[in-house]
Design a protein around this motif. Structure first.
Motif, PDB file in Angstrom:
ATOM      1  N   SER A   1       0.838  -1.213   0.000  1.00 60.35           N
ATOM      2  CA  SER A   1       0.000   0.000   0.000  1.00 60.35           C
ATOM      3  C   SER A   1       0.870   1.259   0.000  1.00 60.35           C
ATOM      4  CB  SER A   1      -0.892   0.038   1.238  1.00 60.35           C
ATOM      5  OG  SER A   1      -1.837  -0.972   1.184  1.00 60.35           O
ATOM      6  N   SER A   2       1.921   1.230   0.818  1.00 60.13           N
ATOM      7  CA  SER A   2       2.821   2.390   0.899  1.00 60.13           C
ATOM      8  C   SER A   2       3.508   2.628  -0.434  1.00 60.13           C
ATOM      9  CB  SER A   2       3.885   2.162   1.964  1.00 60.13           C
ATOM     10  OG  SER A   2       3.284   1.970   3.204  1.00 60.13           O
ATOM     11  N   PHE A   3       3.920   1.545  -1.081  1.00 61.34           N
ATOM     12  CA  PHE A   3       4.576   1.649  -2.384  1.00 61.34           C
ATOM     13  C   PHE A   3       3.617   2.261  -3.411  1.00 61.34           C
ATOM     14  CE2 PHE A   3       5.481  -0.241  -6.561  1.00 61.34           C
ATOM     15  CZ  PHE A   3       6.762   0.252  -6.754  1.00 61.34           C
ATOM     16  N   VAL A   4       2.369   1.828  -3.368  1.00 58.43           N
ATOM     17  CA  VAL A   4       1.349   2.349  -4.297  1.00 58.43           C
ATOM     18  C   VAL A   4       1.178   3.861  -4.097  1.00 58.43           C
ATOM     19  CG1 VAL A   4      -1.153   2.327  -4.762  1.00 58.43           C
ATOM     20  CG2 VAL A   4       0.104   0.174  -4.620  1.00 58.43           C
ATOM     21  N   LEU A   5       1.090   4.296  -2.847  1.00 58.04           N
ATOM     22  CA  LEU A   5       0.906   5.727  -2.563  1.00 58.04           C
ATOM     23  C   LEU A   5       2.143   6.526  -2.985  1.00 58.04           C
ATOM     24  CD1 LEU A   5      -1.308   7.556  -1.387  1.00 58.04           C
ATOM     25  CD2 LEU A   5      -0.111   7.484   0.781  1.00 58.04           C
ATOM     26  N   LEU A   6       3.314   5.938  -2.774  1.00 56.34           N
ATOM     27  CA  LEU A   6       4.558   6.606  -3.163  1.00 56.34           C
ATOM     28  C   LEU A   6       4.602   6.812  -4.677  1.00 56.34           C
ATOM     29  CD1 LEU A   6       7.089   7.548  -1.593  1.00 56.34           C
ATOM     30  CD2 LEU A   6       8.148   5.376  -2.163  1.00 56.34           C
ATOM     31  N   MET A   7       4.185   5.795  -5.423  1.00 60.29           N
ATOM     32  CA  MET A   7       4.196   5.885  -6.883  1.00 60.29           C
ATOM     33  C   MET A   7       3.137   6.869  -7.398  1.00 60.29           C
ATOM     34  SD  MET A   7       6.729   4.245  -7.986  1.00 60.29           S
ATOM     35  CE  MET A   7       7.616   4.630  -6.481  1.00 60.29           C
ATOM     36  N   SER A   8       2.075   7.063  -6.592  1.00 59.08           N
ATOM     37  CA  SER A   8       1.057   8.032  -7.009  1.00 59.08           C
ATOM     38  C   SER A   8       1.625   9.453  -6.983  1.00 59.08           C
ATOM     39  CB  SER A   8      -0.183   7.932  -6.113  1.00 59.08           C
ATOM     40  OG  SER A   8       0.052   8.516  -4.862  1.00 59.08           O
ATOM     41  N   SER A   9       2.654   9.681  -6.167  1.00 57.34           N
ATOM     42  CA  SER A   9       3.309  10.993  -6.169  1.00 57.34           C
ATOM     43  C   SER A   9       4.048  11.203  -7.492  1.00 57.34           C
ATOM     44  CB  SER A   9       4.304  11.083  -5.007  1.00 57.34           C
ATOM     45  OG  SER A   9       3.770  11.849  -3.964  1.00 57.34           O
TER      46      SER A   9
ATOM     47  N   GLY B   1       1.331  21.515 -22.066  1.00 55.55           N
ATOM     48  CA  GLY B   1       0.099  21.683 -22.844  1.00 55.55           C
ATOM     49  C   GLY B   1      -0.408  20.374 -23.430  1.00 55.55           C
ATOM     50  N   ASP B   2       0.069  19.255 -22.887  1.00 55.64           N
ATOM     51  CA  ASP B   2      -0.352  17.937 -23.361  1.00 55.64           C
ATOM     52  C   ASP B   2      -1.570  17.474 -22.545  1.00 55.64           C
ATOM     53  OD1 ASP B   2      -0.609  15.344 -24.185  1.00 55.64           O
ATOM     54  OD2 ASP B   2       1.524  14.831 -23.966  1.00 55.64           O
ATOM     55  N   ASN B   3      -2.761  17.873 -22.997  1.00 57.92           N
ATOM     56  CA  ASN B   3      -3.977  17.585 -22.222  1.00 57.92           C
ATOM     57  C   ASN B   3      -4.314  16.090 -22.098  1.00 57.92           C
ATOM     58  OD1 ASN B   3      -4.421  20.257 -21.528  1.00 57.92           O
ATOM     59  ND2 ASN B   3      -5.528  20.675 -23.428  1.00 57.92           N
ATOM     60  N   PRO B   4      -4.202  15.302 -23.186  1.00 56.34           N
ATOM     61  CA  PRO B   4      -4.486  13.857 -23.020  1.00 56.34           C
ATOM     62  C   PRO B   4      -3.581  13.182 -21.991  1.00 56.34           C
ATOM     63  CG  PRO B   4      -4.424  14.445 -25.339  1.00 56.34           C
ATOM     64  CD  PRO B   4      -3.940  15.644 -24.601  1.00 56.34           C
ATOM     65  N   ALA B   5      -2.296  13.543 -22.020  1.00 53.14           N
ATOM     66  CA  ALA B   5      -1.358  12.951 -21.038  1.00 53.14           C
ATOM     67  C   ALA B   5      -1.715  13.422 -19.620  1.00 53.14           C
ATOM     68  CB  ALA B   5       0.079  13.346 -21.372  1.00 53.14           C
TER      69      ALA B   5
ATOM     70  N   LEU C   1      -5.841  10.455 -13.922  1.00 54.06           N
ATOM     71  CA  LEU C   1      -6.658   9.255 -13.692  1.00 54.06           C
ATOM     72  C   LEU C   1      -5.827   8.166 -13.002  1.00 54.06           C
ATOM     73  CD1 LEU C   1      -9.564   8.303 -14.254  1.00 54.06           C
ATOM     74  CD2 LEU C   1      -8.724   7.237 -16.347  1.00 54.06           C
ATOM     75  N   THR C   2      -4.579   8.018 -13.456  1.00 54.62           N
ATOM     76  CA  THR C   2      -3.704   7.006 -12.838  1.00 54.62           C
ATOM     77  C   THR C   2      -3.476   7.318 -11.356  1.00 54.62           C
ATOM     78  OG1 THR C   2      -2.568   6.846 -14.956  1.00 54.62           O
ATOM     79  CG2 THR C   2      -1.475   5.819 -13.087  1.00 54.62           C
ATOM     80  N   THR C   3      -3.250   8.609 -11.062  1.00 51.06           N
ATOM     81  CA  THR C   3      -3.031   9.007  -9.663  1.00 51.06           C
ATOM     82  C   THR C   3      -4.270   8.692  -8.821  1.00 51.06           C
ATOM     83  OG1 THR C   3      -1.669  10.812 -10.515  1.00 51.06           O
ATOM     84  CG2 THR C   3      -2.251  10.920  -8.188  1.00 51.06           C
ATOM     85  N   SER C   4      -5.450   9.007  -9.375  1.00 50.11           N
ATOM     86  CA  SER C   4      -6.702   8.713  -8.656  1.00 50.11           C
ATOM     87  C   SER C   4      -6.846   7.219  -8.403  1.00 50.11           C
ATOM     88  CB  SER C   4      -7.922   9.165  -9.466  1.00 50.11           C
ATOM     89  OG  SER C   4      -7.806  10.486  -9.805  1.00 50.11           O
TER      90      SER C   4
ATOM     91  N   SER D   1     -12.111  15.809 -10.063  1.00 47.18           N
ATOM     92  CA  SER D   1     -12.682  17.083 -10.506  1.00 47.18           C
ATOM     93  C   SER D   1     -11.811  17.685 -11.611  1.00 47.18           C
ATOM     94  CB  SER D   1     -12.767  18.074  -9.351  1.00 47.18           C
ATOM     95  OG  SER D   1     -13.507  17.525  -8.307  1.00 47.18           O
ATOM     96  N   LEU D   2     -10.492  17.602 -11.423  1.00 40.59           N
ATOM     97  CA  LEU D   2      -9.580  18.109 -12.450  1.00 40.59           C
ATOM     98  C   LEU D   2      -9.723  17.309 -13.735  1.00 40.59           C
ATOM     99  CD1 LEU D   2      -6.203  18.757 -10.543  1.00 40.59           C
ATOM    100  CD2 LEU D   2      -7.928  20.423 -11.222  1.00 40.59           C
ATOM    101  N   PHE D   3      -9.882  15.988 -13.585  1.00 38.50           N
ATOM    102  CA  PHE D   3     -10.033  15.113 -14.760  1.00 38.50           C
ATOM    103  C   PHE D   3     -11.276  15.505 -15.552  1.00 38.50           C
ATOM    104  CE2 PHE D   3     -11.816  11.292 -16.714  1.00 38.50           C
ATOM    105  CZ  PHE D   3     -10.747  10.884 -17.500  1.00 38.50           C
ATOM    106  N   VAL D   4     -12.388  15.695 -14.827  1.00 42.33           N
ATOM    107  CA  VAL D   4     -13.648  16.060 -15.491  1.00 42.33           C
ATOM    108  C   VAL D   4     -13.520  17.439 -16.139  1.00 42.33           C
ATOM    109  CG1 VAL D   4     -16.096  16.606 -15.077  1.00 42.33           C
ATOM    110  CG2 VAL D   4     -15.068  14.604 -13.986  1.00 42.33           C
ATOM    111  N   ALA D   5     -12.890  18.383 -15.425  1.00 41.18           N
ATOM    112  CA  ALA D   5     -12.704  19.729 -15.983  1.00 41.18           C
ATOM    113  C   ALA D   5     -11.861  19.670 -17.261  1.00 41.18           C
ATOM    114  CB  ALA D   5     -12.029  20.625 -14.949  1.00 41.18           C
TER     115      ALA D   5
END
Lengths: 208, 112
Positions: free
Chosen positions: A76-84, A97-101, A107-110, A163-167
């Motif tokens: 779990s800790s490794f997963v959270l670390l990689m989300s950073s 300016g790469d919006n798709p990326a 989404l990956t972070t979420s 919210s950022l993803f939807v925006a």
């Protein structure tokens, strides 16, 4: 003179003047994170004081340290670390300016945050099965309060990221709004550094 | 024209220095993952004889924790490249939190 120039450049970057020459929003987020250190400082202190306090009755003697599953929490800790990492890559993408990326990394972070929360729910459930309830003894109360508060912070972070993803999907989050992603990122990284502390102090340091 | 190109190049170089590249972020994350791996190893102390001593284990864990904390704050949160005022706010919070921690432990005679 240099300060005035810096302020002018910053004003040009962010579109509004500030008395400090830096973004007010970012300043507010850092002040908030500084105050959050105090909240978690208090919670961690409380846990350390009560970590070995077992309950008085025969059914309340099991404390969290007795039932820790370190290999599971390490993942779990490794997963959270990689989300950073994915969060900082989202910021890097929107700066280019790469919006798709940007959307992909947000989404990956979420998703990584959601995996962490799923792991925490599983951990809490298994602890309950082992007889470690929230009110069973002072150690368990302090543990659930600390890790629960952290879990709430992660959950709020996921809401902000989505919210950022939807925006971004709606075309409302573009390169010129990169500071918004940076500010949400600061919050996310803070949640990560708090877990770095919790993982070491609560889970890994041996209890005598 | 040549001056503009030079200025643009210099600006690009400055920006490149301002924030690490994506690959640099990946390398930092790999280092963080490696440190986490070593931290977890200390739990399985029978596998690593150096960690059999409790005080060595605790000291090692604290050092690794501080290194991870520093790297995330400095590079992922950009404190290294950002306005020093942000660092002061964050460190101020950390110092106050440490004071709360020490005061709470002292009040409850944690070290007695």
């Amino acid at each position: 003179m240099a300060t005035a120039t810096d302020a002018a450049v910053d004003t040009a970057d962010h579109g509004h003047a500030t008395s400090t020459g830096i973004s007010n929003t970012k300043l507010a987020m850092w002040a908030f994170l500084g105050s959050e250190c105090l909240l978690f400082g208090g919670l961690i202190s409380t846990y350390l004081l009560y970590k070995t306090r077992r309950g008085p009755g025969p059914d309340n003697t099991v404390i969290p340290t007795d039932v820790f599953d370190i290999p599971f929490t390490s993942v779990s800790s490794f997963v959270l670390l990689m989300s950073s990492l994915t969060m900082v890559l989202a910021l890097s993408a929107i700066t280019r300016g790469d919006n798709p990326a940007t959307r992909a990394w947000l989404l990956t972070t979420s998703m990584l945050g959601a995996i962490f929360i799923g792991g925490q729910v599983y951990e809490f459930t298994s602890f309950l099965r082992e007889g470690v309830g929230y009110t069973h003894n002072p150690a368990s109360s302090a543990f659930y309060t600390l890790t629960g508060f952290h879990g709430v912070h992660v959950s709020l972070g996921i809401v902000m990221l989505m919210s950022l993803f939807v925006a971004s999907k709606q075309g409302k989050l573009r390169q010129e709004h990169s500071e918004t992603v940076e500010i949400v990122g600061l919050y996310w990284h803070f949640v990560d550094v708090v877990w770095i502390f919790i993982f070491t102090v609560i889970y890994l340091i041996p209890v005598d | 024209m040549a001056e503009t190109t030079l200025a643009e190049t210099t600006l690009a170089e400055e920006q490149a220095h301002d924030h690490p590249s994506d690959w640099a972020y990946v390398k930092i994350a790999l280092l963080l993952a490696a440190i986490t791996g070593v931290e977890v190893l200390t739990y399985f102390e029978s596998a690593v004889t150096v960690f059999e001593n409790n005080s060595v284990t605790i000291a090692s864990l604290m050092v690794m924790m501080v290194v991870k904390f520093y790297m995330v704050a400095m590079y992922f949160m950009h404190l290294k490249h950002d306005n020093p005022l942000f660092t002061k706010l964050f460190v101020g919070g950390l110092v106050l939190a440490t004071a709360v921690y020490v005061a709470a432990l002292a009040a409850f005679e944690f070290w007695a």
